[in-house]
Motif scaffolding. Structure first.
Motif: not given
Ligand SMILES: Nc1ncnc2c1ncn2[C@@H]1O[C@H](COP(=O)(O)OP(=O)(O)OP(=O)(O)O)[C@@H](O)[C@H]1O
Length: 294
Positions: A16, A36, A40, A11, A152
């Motif tokens: 990721v 975080n 996920k 991404i 979530e």
């Molecule tokens: N639209 C976006 N633009 C840029 N980076 C993104 C975008 N969406 C996610 N990321 C990046 O991708 C990575 C994974 O994000 P993701 O939302 O999948 O994590 P997560 O495990 O669901 O986090 P959380 O538990 O905080 O919700 C992170 O480093 C985030 O900064």
């Protein structure tokens, strides 16, 4: 029923998902956990076909989610904010989903909205954060899709509503629906899931929910003779969960018969009491430390 193999996704140029593989059987409930930013939400979006992977594939009942769009009718993704529904009422959203999902259950949707005390004729935009989450869950489960992926689902909802949402999920699972639930509520996940998908460094480790941490980590309450062995306590085989006065709660690498436990025994501590290991201990053991930023 669901098979992810070697999924990769960048991404904004940042990897990721680097190599995600796992399977989920029919009627099974998996908990997706991770720090975080671990990826996920990205994984749920790739699994449900909202995002295309850069590599690897997702098969649902043997058919590619990304190459055969009609497969998506058997899967529903419930995001952590239902922005797509702002501007719709509950009735409107149900009508739209009724066009997409062949088994959409209008009666169940209406009952569940009533059960949550959510008006069907109010614009979703005007719901509170918790109300939006409850609405999303009700809508997602009403699809009667074979697999529902929830991001979530208990985020921002009060303790009573949380119980209602979890009950709803368990009822759906008992009716044979497969679920993948991303959550930070480790105790709840431990109780309601069959499998844990632990995300770390762009990939997924699979654990059975029952006794997920057993054999991987041992938890002990310890009182040392004399000074605490600081160098040993900061070694990679040991993690100090807390210490109050001279009483330490420790996680040690491996099963109760491991080298780390034998080493501790060799120090002849005054007290060495085993404690039950929970999913939270596995989480801390595997993921404690730096934030997972890929
Ligand atoms: N639209 C976006 N633009 C840029 N980076 C993104 C975008 N969406 C996610 N990321 C990046 O991708 C990575 C994974 O994000 P993701 O939302 O999948 O994590 P997560 O495990 O669901 O986090 P959380 O538990 O905080 O919700 C992170 O480093 C985030 O900064």
């Amino acid at each position: 029923m669901l098979e992810a193999s070697h999924l990769r996704k960048k991404i904004d140029g940042k990897p990721v998902l680097t190599n995600v593989s796992f399977e989920l059987g029919e009627g099974r409930v998996a908990g997706l956990i991770g720090r975080n930013g671990a990826g996920k939400t990205t994984l749920l979006k790739v699994m449900s076909g909202i995002l295309d992977p850069d590599g690897g594939e997702v098969l649902f009942e043997g058919r590619s989610v990304h190459q055969e769009p009609e497969v998506k009718r058997e899967m529903a993704f419930i995001p952590d904010t239902p922005e797509a529904w702002y501007g719709y009422t509950g009735w409107g959203a149900a009508y739209m989903f009724g066009q997409i999902y062949p088994r959409f259950d209008h009666a169940y949707f209406k009952d569940t909205m009533n059960r949550f005390g959510l008006p069907l004729d109010r614009n979703i935009r005007r719901f509170s954060k918790g109300m939006r989450m409850m609405f999303s869950t009700a809508l997602g489960l009403s699809t009667r899709a074979k697999l529902v992926l929830l991001d979530e689902p208990t985020n921002g909802i009060d303790p009573i509503a949380k119980k209602q949402v979890l009950t709803l999920l368990m009822e759906a699972a008992a009716d044979g629906m497969s679920l993948i639930v991303s959550s930070h509520l480790l105790e709840e996940l431990e109780r309601m899931t069959d499998k844990i998908l632990l995300m770390r460094s762009g990939s997924v480790e699979t654990h059975d929910s029952e006794g997920a941490a057993e054999g991987i980590v041992t938890k002990l309450q310890v009182v040392f003779q004399g000074e605490a062995p600081e160098a040993w306590l900061s070694s990679p085989d040991v993690r100090v969960l807390d210490h109050i006065g001279r009483v330490y709660t420790l996680l040690l690498n491996g099963a109760p018969g491991s080298a780390a436990v034998a080493e501790l025994k060799g120090m002849m501590p005054l007290l060495m009491e085993p404690l039950p290991v929970r999913l939270e201990d596995l989480y801390v053991w595997k993921l404690g430390g730096e934030l997972d930023e890929g």
